[in-house]
Scaffold this active site. Structure first.
Site, mmCIF file in Angstrom:
data_model
loop_
_atom_site.group_PDB
_atom_site.id
_atom_site.type_symbol
_atom_site.label_atom_id
_atom_site.label_comp_id
_atom_site.label_asym_id
_atom_site.label_seq_id
_atom_site.Cartn_x
_atom_site.Cartn_y
_atom_site.Cartn_z
ATOM 1 N N LYS A 22 0.852 -1.202 0.000
ATOM 2 C CA LYS A 22 0.000 0.000 0.000
ATOM 3 C C LYS A 22 0.885 1.249 0.000
ATOM 4 C CE LYS A 22 -1.740 1.460 4.056
ATOM 5 N NZ LYS A 22 -1.471 2.869 4.414
ATOM 6 N N ASN A 23 1.914 1.250 0.836
ATOM 7 C CA ASN A 23 2.705 2.467 1.034
ATOM 8 C C ASN A 23 3.758 2.687 -0.046
ATOM 9 O OD1 ASN A 23 1.122 2.952 3.204
ATOM 10 N ND2 ASN A 23 2.631 2.373 4.741
ATOM 11 N N ARG A 92 -4.792 10.476 4.705
ATOM 12 C CA ARG A 92 -3.791 11.531 4.818
ATOM 13 C C ARG A 92 -2.698 11.408 3.775
ATOM 14 N NH1 ARG A 92 -0.284 11.390 7.296
ATOM 15 N NH2 ARG A 92 -0.387 13.420 8.252
ATOM 16 N N CYS A 116 -4.845 11.742 13.064
ATOM 17 C CA CYS A 116 -5.568 10.464 13.051
ATOM 18 C C CYS A 116 -5.374 9.845 14.434
ATOM 19 C CB CYS A 116 -5.059 9.565 11.931
ATOM 20 S SG CYS A 116 -3.450 8.869 12.268
ATOM 21 N N ARG A 121 0.198 13.935 13.273
ATOM 22 C CA ARG A 121 0.607 13.706 11.883
ATOM 23 C C ARG A 121 0.793 15.040 11.112
ATOM 24 N NH1 ARG A 121 -0.922 8.459 10.554
ATOM 25 N NH2 ARG A 121 0.645 8.535 8.925
ATOM 26 N N PRO A 122 1.541 15.980 11.630
ATOM 27 C CA PRO A 122 1.722 17.248 10.902
ATOM 28 C C PRO A 122 2.471 17.040 9.581
ATOM 29 C CG PRO A 122 3.242 17.110 12.745
ATOM 30 C CD PRO A 122 2.342 15.921 12.856
ATOM 31 N N ASP A 124 4.479 19.705 8.408
ATOM 32 C CA ASP A 124 5.336 20.900 8.364
ATOM 33 C C ASP A 124 6.625 20.665 7.599
ATOM 34 O OD1 ASP A 124 5.608 19.227 10.852
ATOM 35 O OD2 ASP A 124 7.440 20.402 11.031
ATOM 36 N N ASP A 312 4.848 0.080 12.097
ATOM 37 C CA ASP A 312 3.625 -0.537 11.561
ATOM 38 C C ASP A 312 3.507 -2.000 11.936
ATOM 39 O OD1 ASP A 312 3.493 1.312 8.401
ATOM 40 O OD2 ASP A 312 3.112 1.875 10.470
ATOM 41 N N ILE A 334 8.104 6.407 17.136
ATOM 42 C CA ILE A 334 7.734 7.169 15.944
ATOM 43 C C ILE A 334 6.475 7.998 16.155
ATOM 44 C CG2 ILE A 334 7.127 7.039 13.484
ATOM 45 C CD1 ILE A 334 10.001 6.166 14.020
ATOM 46 N N ARG A 404 -8.583 -0.637 4.972
ATOM 47 C CA ARG A 404 -7.769 0.405 4.326
ATOM 48 C C ARG A 404 -6.427 -0.152 3.889
ATOM 49 N NH1 ARG A 404 -6.960 5.722 7.384
ATOM 50 N NH2 ARG A 404 -5.719 5.867 5.492
HETATM 51 C C1 EPZ Z 1 4.325 6.705 6.582
HETATM 52 O O1 EPZ Z 1 3.533 7.702 7.187
HETATM 53 C C2 EPZ Z 1 3.403 5.506 6.395
HETATM 54 N N1 EPZ Z 1 2.297 5.882 5.495
HETATM 55 C C3 EPZ Z 1 2.881 5.066 7.761
HETATM 56 O O2 EPZ Z 1 2.093 3.912 7.550
HETATM 57 C C4 EPZ Z 1 4.064 4.698 8.647
HETATM 58 O O3 EPZ Z 1 3.591 4.345 9.928
HETATM 59 C C5 EPZ Z 1 5.011 5.899 8.754
HETATM 60 O O4 EPZ Z 1 5.414 6.322 7.437
HETATM 61 C C6 EPZ Z 1 6.262 5.578 9.546
HETATM 62 O O5 EPZ Z 1 6.930 4.501 8.962
HETATM 63 C C7 EPZ Z 1 2.528 5.947 4.171
HETATM 64 O O6 EPZ Z 1 3.627 5.716 3.687
HETATM 65 C C8 EPZ Z 1 1.345 6.306 3.312
HETATM 66 P P1 EPZ Z 1 6.289 10.013 8.777
HETATM 67 P P2 EPZ Z 1 4.071 9.217 7.261
HETATM 68 O O7 EPZ Z 1 6.137 11.296 8.038
HETATM 69 O O8 EPZ Z 1 4.951 9.498 6.100
HETATM 70 C C9 EPZ Z 1 6.462 13.252 12.251
HETATM 71 C C10 EPZ Z 1 0.203 2.584 7.717
HETATM 72 O O9 EPZ Z 1 -0.162 1.942 8.681
HETATM 73 N N2 EPZ Z 1 6.331 14.246 11.158
HETATM 74 O O10 EPZ Z 1 7.445 9.131 8.453
HETATM 75 O O11 EPZ Z 1 2.894 10.090 7.497
HETATM 76 C C11 EPZ Z 1 5.221 12.372 12.380
HETATM 77 O O12 EPZ Z 1 4.253 12.990 13.210
HETATM 78 C C12 EPZ Z 1 0.700 3.996 7.894
HETATM 79 O O13 EPZ Z 1 0.266 2.155 6.547
HETATM 80 C C13 EPZ Z 1 6.313 15.596 11.487
HETATM 81 O O14 EPZ Z 1 6.389 15.982 12.655
HETATM 82 O O15 EPZ Z 1 4.958 9.167 8.566
HETATM 83 C C14 EPZ Z 1 5.777 11.112 13.007
HETATM 84 O O16 EPZ Z 1 5.897 11.301 14.401
HETATM 85 C C15 EPZ Z 1 0.427 4.496 9.285
HETATM 86 N N3 EPZ Z 1 6.199 16.518 10.471
HETATM 87 C C16 EPZ Z 1 7.179 11.005 12.388
HETATM 88 O O17 EPZ Z 1 7.484 12.328 11.914
HETATM 89 C C17 EPZ Z 1 6.117 16.145 9.154
HETATM 90 O O18 EPZ Z 1 6.036 17.024 8.270
HETATM 91 C C18 EPZ Z 1 7.277 10.025 11.211
HETATM 92 O O19 EPZ Z 1 6.211 10.325 10.350
HETATM 93 C C19 EPZ Z 1 6.140 14.759 8.845
HETATM 94 C C20 EPZ Z 1 6.251 13.829 9.861
#
Ligand code: EPZ
Length: 428
Positions: A22-23, A92, A116, A121-122, A124, A312, A334, A404
């Protein structure tokens, strides 16, 4: 509302085929916006999130069709650069259209994805990186409003370092950089296999990218990208879920269409818990039918970015620890709220204490089936693993979370001997 009914304690045995990731499929579909030529993706899982992104791409003007696990996207006629709230709020990962729209059309209006269950999940870092590439970005009425602020109308290459490792942040910035003028460096880049798979597709489309899979990615911008055909990598989280279910039920399961190279951290932990693991190029076999004393050993884990133990997989591995021999500490580094499954597992008889970002799981000889509720995608998967191991009947509600990210999981599990069925709820 659909539910899953599970009669537990049936050892899973046999062979199951992994679906595409999916990802990896979601960013690959978004990447099709970068070119006016058709992009064909194979091994795309048939999931709710894929259907949502198909609708979103269609709302932008792209022609999208899915035939089994093949998706064809033709983004020649994009007449709209706005990703609306009603679509983005349900998924998202829709934010992944931001970089491609900005790079190819010089503008984009994408709803801020809400938070969520697992955290705020910001985005920024996505915004900061795109601003470094020359975008003028404001947030207005809940929308990210972005336009290129350069004389040429194109983004321009830059050196970017994200404050933390972000998977979709890395993907958005990498896609945007492919059409920028000049060279971009992304430091602190995510190293996930899904990032590497996206880079592979982008190179097939004519992008100049190197360093993917390391924490420093280099992109040299080109004028335009062309169409491509690409096969999406297997879903390492779906594979890991089946392996945890095999261990929790003391079964013997082979997952085909898998890539063992994406699973090192998980396979190490499953072996430490007593599972026998055999791997080949495209398959992983887990045997737990001869577990000493009949229970896995308790094993502590700490989730970290790839190649560490995947967040995950945290809920699914916690479910195994619930019936293990011993006590384990599970630390989530994470996301700030990814223990929603704990109270549901406790309903099944698990002994778990939350201590900040860690849980202490005291393994029990058995769990007892009960009614539980899914709260997010991977929490639901953890409840399925626990239900398969528990004595008696487990009823899991709100399994739209599960749909999903899993392609007909109950059908695949039934094929391995599980007593599991989807029950269509009446209105509740
Ligand atoms: C991806 O989410 C995956 N989704 C998530 O899978 C997965 O859990 C996650 O990476 C971590 O491996 C997809 O690929 C579609 P991050 P993502 O940005 O990219 C913080 C599932 O179950 N952060 O790597 O949204 C964030 O809050 C899903 O399939 C900021 O602060 O995760 C988190 O604490 C759930 N600002 C950390 O970084 C930002 O701009 C990692 O988030 C971006 C992220």
């Amino acid at each position: 509302m659909d539910k899953l009914r599970i009669e537990g304690q049936h050892p899973l045995r046999g062979v199951v085929q992994a679906s595409g990731a999916k990802n990896a499929a979601l960013p690959a579909m978004a990447a099709a916006l970068l070119t006016a030529e058709p992009v064909e993706l194979r091994n795309v899982p048939q999931l709710m999130d894929v259907r949502t992104l198909r609708r979103l791409l269609g709302s932008l003007g792209a022609a999208v069709e899915q035939d089994g696990d093949t998706v064809r996207i033709d983004a020649r006629e994009i007449g709209n650069v706005e990703a609306s709230y009603d679509l983005v709020k349900t998924m998202r990962a829709s934010v992944l259209v931001l970089g491609p729209l900005l790079a190819r059309f010089g503008q984009a209006r994408v709803s801020l994805p809400g938070g969520c269950a697992i955290g705020a999940r910001p985005v920024d870092q996505h915004i900061k990186g795109l601003q470094a590439l020359g975008a003028d970005i404001t947030v207005e009425q809940g929308y990210i409003v972005a336009r290129t602020a350069t004389s040429s109308g194109r983004l321009r290459g830059a050196r970017i370092a994200t404050d933390m490792v972000t998977v979709t942040g890395t993907e958005n910035l990498m896609m945007a950089a492919t059409l920028a003028e000049g060279e971009t460096w992304i430091d602190n880049a995510a190293r996930e296999p899904e990032v590497v798979d996206l880079a592979r597709l982008l190179r097939a489309m004519g992008a100049r990218i190197s360093g993917d899979g390391t924490s420093q990615i280099r992109v040299v911008g080109v004028e335009r990208l062309h169409g491509a055909r690409h096969r999406v990598i297997p879903d390492r989280i779906e594979v890991g879920t089946f392996l945890c279910a095999a261990l929790a039920t003391r079964g013997d399961v082979t997952v085909t269409g898998a890539d063992p190279g994406h699973q090192d951290a998980l396979l190490d932990k499953l072996s430490e818990a007593g599972a026998q693991i055999e791997t080949a190029a495209d398959r992983i076999r887990l045997r737990a039918d001869a577990l000493a004393g009949g229970r896995p050993r308790a094993v502590s884990v700490r989730t970290t970015e790839y190649p560490g133990f995947a967040t995950d997989m945290q809920a699914q591995f916690m479910a195994v620890n619930c019936i293990a021999d011993g006590t384990a500490r599970i630390t989530e580094t994470i996301f700030e709220n990814r223990f929603m499954h704990v109270q549901e597992l406790v309903r099944l008889g698990a002994r778990i204490d939350i201590d900040g970002h860690s849980c202490i799981v005291q393994g029990m000889p058995r769990l007892s089936g009960a009614s539980v509720m899914a709260t997010d995608l991977r929490a639901s998967a953890g409840l399925v693993v626990a239900g398969l191991a528990a004595e008696g009947t487990t009823l899991i509600d709100r399994i739209y979370h599960l749909d999903r990210g899993y392609d007909a999981i109950e059908v695949k599990l039934r094929g391995l001997g599980a007593d599991i069925a989807r029950v269509t709820g009446k209105g509740d």
